[in-house]
Design an enzyme around this catalytic site. Structure first.
Site, short mmCIF file in Angstrom:
data_model
loop_
_atom_site.label_atom_id
_atom_site.label_comp_id
_atom_site.label_asym_id
_atom_site.label_seq_id
_atom_site.Cartn_x
_atom_site.Cartn_y
_atom_site.Cartn_z
N ASP A 94 0.87 -1.17 0.00
CA ASP A 94 0.00 0.00 0.00
C ASP A 94 0.91 1.22 0.00
O ASP A 94 1.41 1.64 1.04
CB ASP A 94 -0.90 0.00 1.24
CG ASP A 94 -1.83 1.19 1.28
OD1 ASP A 94 -2.23 1.68 0.20
OD2 ASP A 94 -2.15 1.65 2.39
N GLU A 98 -1.52 -1.32 -4.78
CA GLU A 98 -2.79 -0.63 -4.99
C GLU A 98 -2.60 0.51 -5.99
O GLU A 98 -1.61 1.23 -5.94
CB GLU A 98 -3.31 -0.07 -3.67
CG GLU A 98 -4.72 0.47 -3.77
CD GLU A 98 -5.30 0.79 -2.41
OE1 GLU A 98 -6.21 0.08 -1.98
OE2 GLU A 98 -4.82 1.76 -1.78
N ASP A 136 -2.09 1.08 7.29
CA ASP A 136 -1.37 0.88 6.03
C ASP A 136 -0.94 -0.58 5.87
O ASP A 136 -1.03 -1.15 4.78
CB ASP A 136 -0.15 1.80 5.97
CG ASP A 136 -0.54 3.25 6.16
OD1 ASP A 136 -1.15 3.82 5.24
OD2 ASP A 136 -0.26 3.81 7.24
#
Length: 171
Positions: A12, A72, A144
């Site tokens: 992420d 992502e 996160d």
């Protein structure tokens, strides 16, 4: 039939905190391996912050030796400069596994949420609840890291499609 274990690194990307999560996939089983966060100090110049992300992810890849990775996708927000900086962090997040010969898939945030929670507009609390169910041994230290595990889970569910798309694109 013996199923092969596939180790997946989910990332992420973020300029302040880049979350990472590693899972093993054995058939339909998801097994938590590790997760954490690479942090960079806001007071540092952008180049040094990107270097900190790079060095942290290199350590993760070296220690956990994933076979596949997933990152992502960035969504564009109202702050163009912020989006650009996030894109640079995302570039580092994609580069590190690629430099080790690891294929990198990309997933939209809504697909990650839909895969893990069942709804494309789920909030972070819903993701945390589902992570406890899907990966009971996981205790992500930050949101996160939790998001990175969700990205890894998404890749575990969609990896065959992602590999097929890469093969078609290479033709």
């Amino acid at each position: 039939m013996i199923s092969r274990t596939i180790r997946i690194l989910g990332i992420d990307p973020g300029l302040r905190r880049t979350g990472w999560g590693v899972i093993d996939v054995e058939g339909n089983r998801l097994i938590f391996v590790a997760c954490g966060t690479v942090e960079s100090r806001e007071s540092l110049p952008l180049s040094e912050r990107l270097l900190a992300i790079h060095e942290g992810l290199v350590r993760v890849v070296s220690e956990h030796r994933p076979l596949e990775a997933a990152v992502e996708q960035t969504f564009v927000n109202k702050d163009g400069a912020g989006t650009l900086k996030l894109g640079q962090a995302r570039g580092v997040a994609m580069l590190v596994p690629a430099m080790s010969g690891i294929s990198v898939a990309e997933y939209a945030p809504n697909l990650v949420k839909k895969t893990v929670v069942g709804a494309g507009h789920a909030d972070k609390n819903q993701i945390q609840v589902m992570l406890k169910i899907l990966l009971p041994k996981a205790a992500p230290p930050t949101p996160d890291a939790a998001d990175a595990l969700a990205i890894a889970i998404t890749h575990a569910h969609h990896r065959q499609s992602a590999m097929l798309l890469r093969k078609v694109a290479a033709l």
